[in-house]
Design a protein around this motif. Structure first.
Motif, mmCIF file in Angstrom:
data_model
loop_
_atom_site.group_PDB
_atom_site.id
_atom_site.type_symbol
_atom_site.label_atom_id
_atom_site.label_comp_id
_atom_site.label_asym_id
_atom_site.label_seq_id
_atom_site.Cartn_x
_atom_site.Cartn_y
_atom_site.Cartn_z
ATOM 1 N N GLU A 112 -17.211 -36.325 -3.344
ATOM 2 C CA GLU A 112 -16.433 -37.556 -3.448
ATOM 3 C C GLU A 112 -16.514 -38.315 -2.135
ATOM 4 O O GLU A 112 -16.253 -37.771 -1.063
ATOM 5 N N LEU A 113 -16.880 -39.585 -2.225
ATOM 6 C CA LEU A 113 -16.919 -40.480 -1.069
ATOM 7 C C LEU A 113 -16.015 -41.660 -1.378
ATOM 8 O O LEU A 113 -16.213 -42.368 -2.373
ATOM 9 N N ASN A 114 -14.997 -41.870 -0.521
ATOM 10 C CA ASN A 114 -14.074 -42.982 -0.742
ATOM 11 C C ASN A 114 -14.251 -44.026 0.344
ATOM 12 O O ASN A 114 -15.193 -43.979 1.140
ATOM 13 N N ASP A 117 -14.975 -43.245 4.144
ATOM 14 C CA ASP A 117 -16.262 -42.709 4.577
ATOM 15 C C ASP A 117 -17.270 -43.839 4.741
ATOM 16 O O ASP A 117 -17.192 -44.878 4.085
ATOM 17 N N ARG A 119 -20.541 -45.514 3.922
ATOM 18 C CA ARG A 119 -21.399 -45.453 2.749
ATOM 19 C C ARG A 119 -22.495 -46.509 2.834
ATOM 20 O O ARG A 119 -22.729 -47.260 1.907
ATOM 21 N N VAL A 123 -26.387 -43.174 4.501
ATOM 22 C CA VAL A 123 -25.627 -42.126 3.811
ATOM 23 C C VAL A 123 -26.186 -41.906 2.407
ATOM 24 O O VAL A 123 -26.309 -40.759 1.939
ATOM 25 N N LYS A 127 -27.299 -38.141 2.708
ATOM 26 C CA LYS A 127 -26.271 -37.240 2.208
ATOM 27 C C LYS A 127 -26.259 -37.159 0.686
ATOM 28 O O LYS A 127 -26.323 -36.069 0.103
ATOM 29 N N LEU A 154 -18.122 -42.088 -6.261
ATOM 30 C CA LEU A 154 -18.138 -43.123 -5.224
ATOM 31 C C LEU A 154 -16.970 -44.063 -5.479
ATOM 32 O O LEU A 154 -17.018 -44.904 -6.388
ATOM 33 N N CYS A 157 -16.614 -48.613 -4.622
ATOM 34 C CA CYS A 157 -18.035 -48.877 -4.416
ATOM 35 C C CYS A 157 -18.351 -50.368 -4.365
ATOM 36 O O CYS A 157 -19.478 -50.744 -4.026
#
Length: 368
Positions: A112-114, A117, A119, A123, A127, A154, A157
């Motif tokens: 999980e990327l919020n 982070d 982005r 990344v 990642k 994401l 986004c």
């Protein structure tokens, strides 16, 4: 002289005796166990009452029905959730991931990327791409069937750059066998078309007032919080369909009024809503046509600590309900309110911007 001198044993004080030494550690240990009991960990109510299953999500019947069938058949497409904040987008996909992978494999299968982070394109290339390339087996420790793919979530986004979205499109295309993607945003118009065409889109509707009132009342019953029905209705009105904001405000006002009944006045103090008499007073001052009186009133209102943005919103709603003003006059006032709102977001002086807006209101009222 012939007798040997007998060495006397040193006298040991009672406080250092073996009996005391042997008994004191046990007593002290017992006392420490009794005195140092771990208190209950305080958890935010937003996390405590977050839906644990997809069926617990409120008011999003279409999304729940489709996801339930996807979980039953283990056929999970790429998803795109969009809608206003606080409607359950992140909670829904997290609940679905917990049901799909179980508590043992959740950490290994879900990334999980919020918004906190980074982005950018690097990344996405490094990642996310590295996480998506590894394949997984379709088994769980509890014996339940688990689909052989991973999930990348994401959040927010729509704040990603166009270059990062283009790199994400290529990753979604190449790693479709091993990874599924769930994109969450507030504005679908900020997502590029190649991504939206690869995802199943679901719109999350703003929650109705009845749904939020029922959930807040259930939380009050579980937490033993005494709250007036009018206070709950006012709390729902202030949050405008945002469940997360409503639960957060409820916890704040419950901590503010511990062991007391929560009233509408307490809700206004926590949410920052300006009382109706203050709004009506400003409107009546604009009717007077006196610039000096208006300047003094605005200065006193700002000294009370009221937020200028909230003041502008409530003045907008109050003027919209005035039947004495014509459509042309309201159009001029609301156009000025949009300009003032943009200036306030850019960091302009609150007093000058409010005076600019209220002088426009005064000019239009004096015309009538």
């Amino acid at each position: 002289m012939s007798k040997k001198a007998v060495a006397k044993k040193p006298v040991v004080p009672a406080m250092f005796a073996k009996s005391a030494a042997s008994s004191s550690p046990t007593k002290s240990a017992e006392g420490n166990k009794e005195n140092h009991t771990k208190p209950d960990r305080l958890v935010p109510w937003v996390e405590k009452y977050r839906p644990k299953k997809v069926s617990d999500v409120a008011y999003q019947d279409e999304v729940v029905a489709v996801l339930t069938k996807c979980l039953a058949g283990s056929d999970f497409p790429n998803l795109l959730f969009y809608g206003p904040p606080g409607t359950g987008k992140t909670s829904t996909i997290l609940a679905a991931a917990h049901e799909l992978f179980g508590p043992q494999l959740f950490r290994d299968r879900v990334m999980e990327l919020n918004s906190s982070d980074e982005r950018g394109i690097n990344v996405i290339r490094e990642k996310v791409k590295k996480f998506a390339q590894f394949s997984v087996v379709a088994t769980r420790t509890d014996g339940v069937y688990c689909p052989p793919f991973k999930l990348v979530i994401l959040d927010e986004c729509d704040s990603m750059t166009k270059a990062a979205q283009a790199a994400l499109r290529r990753t979604m295309e190449r790693e479709s066998k091993t990874t599924r993607f769930c994109l969450i945003c507030n504005y679908i118009s900020r997502i590029i078309d190649p991504i939206t065409s690869r995802c199943a889109k679901f719109r999350f509707k703003p929650l109705s007032n009845n749904i939020i009132e029922q959930r807040l009342q259930a939380i009050c019953n579980n937490e033993n919080v005494q709250c007036e029905p009018e206070a709950i209705s006012e709390l729902v009105k202030c949050t405008e369909g945002d469940m997360r904001k409503a639960v957060t405000f409820l916890q704040s006002v419950a901590r503010f009024r511990t062991n007391e009944t929560i009233s509408t006045k307490d809700v206004h103090e926590i949410t920052g809503v300006i009382p109706d008499n203050v709004i009506e007073n400003l409107y009546q001052v604009c009717h007077s046509g006196s610039y000096e009186k208006l300047a003094t009133t605005v200065k006193n209102v700002l000294l009370e600590g009221y937020a200028s943005h909230q003041l502008l919103l409530q003045l907008h709603d109050h003027i919209l309900a005035q039947m004495a003003l014509g459509n042309e006059q309201k159009a001029v006032i609301f156009e000025k309110s949009a300009v003032v709102d943009g200036c306030l977001l850019d960091g302009a002086d609150e007093y000058l911007q409010l005076m600019d807006f209220l002088c426009t209101v005064m000019h239009q009222l004096c015309r009538t």
